[in-house]
Design an enzyme around this catalytic site. Structure first.
Site, PDB file in Angstrom:
ATOM      1  CE  LYS A 153     -48.195  89.021  27.442  1.00 34.25           C
ATOM      2  NZ  LYS A 153     -47.866  88.953  26.006  1.00 34.25           N
ATOM      3  CE  LYS A 167     -40.206  95.119  19.534  1.00 33.81           C
ATOM      4  NZ  LYS A 167     -41.261  95.623  20.454  1.00 33.81           N
TER       5      LYS A 167
END
Ligand code: HTE
Length: 843
Positions: free
Chosen positions: A571, A677
């Site tokens: 990530k 989100k």
């Protein structure tokens, strides 16, 4: 309060205390629950007592919906989705139930009139952290959408006594604290000990001839038996009467004491057995996407899978449905391979416990399951050593061998004389020590196989599941993830919800595509100004919260640049860190540099045994310690690590972001859901062409998305061509300065060794290609810096992100699963009025 005032006209009815929604009724019910359930009067009540009293008040208002749903499902024998998942990261229930019941405002009013504050009560709730990250949160979003779409569904999982650990930061390092989420009781669950089931482990098998049918049968004589107790939580849909069930299993000893051992004098041995059994549901494994072949983990998987399948069989018996119709009654989805043992356990239950023959059993089993794959990372692939598997599940190993024998016969027919293919497809890895391959088992035992974003589903077919794709192309499809707008917009961002609803009405909450109706408002200056004010106010709130928690001052006019997700090398939180050091170096070299002020916010937990991830946390905190107090920086850069990031915290964070960091190495992040989100709350994304980023960019428009970096194909090609990260260090002076600054001990009080593992990894291995993507990332961040200076344009891009994110509702995702995989229809629930009037049992 309990009596009717004399002045009240005779025809006025008093609302039922358990269901009424008038302010006075809500207040009365709240005080009643405080008194009769918490056993407190206001002067003694703690904030938690008030939270509990409110939780019970809201639960009461759910129960008629829950029971009416259960009653209709029972009477109509409706086809039901069973979502099997080792993780459900539900987040706090109270606020979500207020939203879905549509009583947020009434309750807010009642609580205010009682002199209390709803936000404070909401903050009291200890969230059930029964998951690690995206995979567990996806399961929770899908339960919300299943209920909102009125689909009969049960979520099955484990009631871990300790969920994901609480994170503390000590001197920059992560410290793990056990999560005692049940400490003050859980008002949302109801135990159902009368539906307990037993699960067998270990021992041996015996074959015998069936006396009635003269058939070969197998009996399993276990070494131990563990009892599963179901705990049910209602999952209410948004403004519908459907309330489905999340059924989590808690492990207990089958008998409270082993009497044989007890009577022979081994009292402590008997107690030991009891606590061994309870260990099964004790703790969630805190690794995300890292497989560790621990026996207790396999016991957890088998435990909840067997409990759940036995529960389904019990439900069918209760409805007098023939077991032959199991696959018509239930569609079972396997959330990754964690519950894949279900394929074998259902075979065993049908054959050994319900005397069905192999062919009939297999016809049911392979038409029942769907398998969702969530990652391509090889280290996440589950494979159990044959010895461990056979010792714990001797009968299952026999069945695995038989499934495999028949499957490989099919492969031979389709692909004659292809021994390599056979060994790749085999359920048993025989290349060295032997293993059971759970993904292979899931593929053979399922009617449908899917990935979680378009790129991921394509890569699955080309890489890890290539052979299965060639064997069963018709099983494969894509189901791009989605998230629930109820929790991640309405609940978490009420100001934005109010603004949107004031312009386009509120049906977007159920039909998120309708956000498109906002697009024309980008040309409405008043709307844009209000939109921008809202973002600013939310940033101010987060700044206040950070001040209280960390005593760091952050500037709400700075860019809130946020990376919030599990800490993982793929990530690339450390790529973000390299950018911070780059800006720091630039300001040090040129103190008058014209730079847009930025606040770098990080949130996320590292697996306790993942050394590099923990060192990345330390690196971020160490950089922050220097940058935040360097007077040359003059507040233009701030770095804050948001400790103990969880769902509750996430709900504060997403709405406050200007920039969402989605910077994984292309091809590594299956989908991502945080990316969705952030964007639906008006944050712009800086991201690679990875996972769902690709589809987000397609939707919001390339001009409203900050793209950088190698593509998945380029990553593979570069590796194949012989990647040398040192070349980038040697040829890029700014990068060299950054690396040298970290190696020098500048951020570690002169300790040049502290971050050596990170630096050496970047220079000599760099599996995730930070060095290759560095310059593109920095250039892209420079574009962000410039774009933010034009606030009108930034706001326009932000609004267009919100308006174009409709695709990423979990309602869309669930509709696709229902149509393509589960073949289920909505079953609307009529609210049954009998509860209020009935005074006798109609048996
Ligand atoms: C993906 C993420 C995706 C999310 O699922 C993930 N997969 C796992 N965890 C995730 O968050 C995972 C965990 C343990 C074992 C195997 C996979 O990384 C939901 O959005 O990209 O599909």
């Amino acid at each position: 309060m309990q009596t009717v005032p004399n002045s009240m006209p005779a025809n006025i009815q008093i609302e039922d205390d358990r269901t009424g929604l008038e302010t006075e009724t809500l207040k009365r019910a709240f005080l009643d629950n405080l008194f009769y359930i918490q056993g407190k009067f206001p002067a003694l009540a703690t904030p938690n007592d008030y939270y509990m009293a409110l939780a019970y008040t809201v639960r009461d208002r759910l129960l008629r919906r829950w029971l009416s749903s259960a009653e209709l499902y029972t009477n109509s024998g409706s086809r039901t989705v069973c979502y099997l998942s080792a993780e459900f990261l539900m987040g706090p229930h109270l606020g979500n139930n207020l939203i879905n019941l549509g009583i947020y405002n009434q309750v807010n009013q009642a609580i205010e009139e009682l002199g209390l504050n709803l936000d404070e009560l909401l903050q009291q709730e200890e969230e059930p952290g029964l998951g690690n990250g995206g995979l567990g949160r996806l399961a929770a979003c899908y339960l919300d959408s299943l209920a909102s779409l009125e689909i009969p569904a049960i979520g099955y999982g484990i009631r871990y006594e300790f969920g994901i650990f609480d994170q503390e930061i000590h001197n920059g390092w992560q410290v793990e604290i056990t999560d005692k989420w049940l400490r003050y009781g859980n008002p949302w669950e109801i135990a159902r000990p009368d539906w307990a089931v037993d699960v067998k482990f270990g021992g041996h098998t015996e074959s015998f001839e069936d006396e009635l049918e003269g058939r070969f049968r197998v009996r399993w004589v276990p070494y131990k038996v563990v009892r599963g107790i179901p705990y049910d939580t209602p999952i209410l849909g948004y403004k519908v009467n459907t309330a489905n069930t999340l059924r989590l299993w808690s492990a207990e000893a089958a008998e409270s004491f082993d009497f044989a051992a007890f009577n022979s004098g081994d009292y402590l041995g008997a107690v030991q057995q009891k606590s061994d059994s309870e260990n099964i549901s004790k703790v969630l494994y805190p690794n995300d996407e890292l497989y560790r072949g621990k026996q207790l983990r396999l016991e957890q998987q088998m435990f909840f899978v067997s409990c759940s399948l036995q529960d389904m069989i019990r439900i069918m018996a209760g409805q007098k449905l023939p077991l032959e119709d199991f696959h018509k009654k239930f569609a079972i989805q396997l959330n990754d391979t964690h519950p894949a043992i279900a394929v074998v356990e259902l075979m065993r239950l049908l054959m050994d416990e319900h005397s069905m023959d192999w062919d009939k059993s297999w016809a049911i089993v392979h038409n029942t399951f769907g398998y969702t794959n969530h990652t391509l990372l090889p280290e996440a692939l589950e494979r159990w050593p044959i010895r461990l598997f056979g010792e714990l599940l001797p009968r299952h190993l026999e069945i695995v061998y038989e499934i495999n024998r028949r499957f490989l016969d099919d492969v031979r027919i389709k692909f004659p004389d292809d021994g390599d293919r056979l060994s790749r497809l085999s359920l048993i890895d025989e290349s060295g020590e032997k293993y059971v391959r759970m993904a292979n088992l899931a593929c053979v035992g399922s009617a449908a196989i899917n990935g979680v974003a378009a790129l991921h589903s394509e890569l699955l077919k080309q890489t890890v599941l290539k052979d299965f794709y060639e064997m069963y192309p018709e099983k494969f499809s894509n189901k791009t993830n989605g998230v629930t707008p109820r929790r991640f917009m309405v609940l978490s961002n009420p100001r934005l919800e109010t603004l949107i609803t004031s312009k386009i009405g509120d049906s977007w909450i159920k039909h998120l595509d309708e956000l498109h109706k906002l697009e024309p408002f980008v040309n409405d200056p008043a709307f844009c100004a209000e939109f921008r004010q809202i973002k600013h106010a939310i940033k101010q709130d987060l700044a206040n919260y950070i001040k209280v928690k960390t005593n760091i001052d952050v500037n709400p006019n700075s860019i809130f640049d946020i990376q919030a997700k599990r800490i993982h090398e793929y990530k690339r939180q450390h790529l973000n860190a390299l950018h911070i050091v780059t800006l720091y170096n630039r300001i040090k070299a040129n103190p008058n540099l014209d730079i847009t002020p930025r606040t770098f916010l990080f949130g996320g937990k590292a697996a306790p045994g993942y050394y590099m991830a923990k060192l990345i946390i330390k690196l971020i905190n160490s950089i922050g310690d220097v940058v935040n107090r360097d007077p040359d920086i003059a507040g233009r850069l701030k770095v804050v690590f948001l400790t103990d990031y969880n769902v509750k915290f996430a709900q504060r964070v997403y709405p406050a972001a200007d920039l969402s960091e989605q910077i994984s190495t292309a091809g590594k992040e299956a989908s991502g859901t945080g990316n969705m989100k952030f964007a639906m709350n008006g944050s712009l994304t800086i991201g690679t062409l990875d996972g769902a980023n690709i589809e987000i960019r397609e939707e919001v428009g390339a001009e409203n998305f900050f793209l950088f970096g190698l593509s998945a194909e380029e990553v593979v090609a570069k590796k194949a061509a012989g990647y040398n990260p040192m070349d980038y260090y040697a040829s890029n002076p700014e990068l060299k300065l950054v690396i040298d600054r970290i190696s020098s001990g500048f951020f570690s009080s002169g300790d040049g060794n502290l971050f050596k593992p990170i630096v050496d990894d970047l220079l000599y291995r760099d599996e995730y290609m930070l060095m290759a993507d560095y310059q593109a990332y920095i250039d892209c961040q420079d574009q962000v810096d410039h774009a933010y200076r034009d606030q009108d344009h930034w706001t326009r891009m932000s609004i267009l992100n919100v308006a174009r994110m409709g695709k990423f509702s979990s309602d869309r995702a669930i509709r696709e699963y229902c149509e393509d995989i589960w073949k289920v229809q909505p079953v609307p629930i009529e609210l049954d009025e009998y509860r209020q009037t009935q005074t006798t049992l109609n048996l």
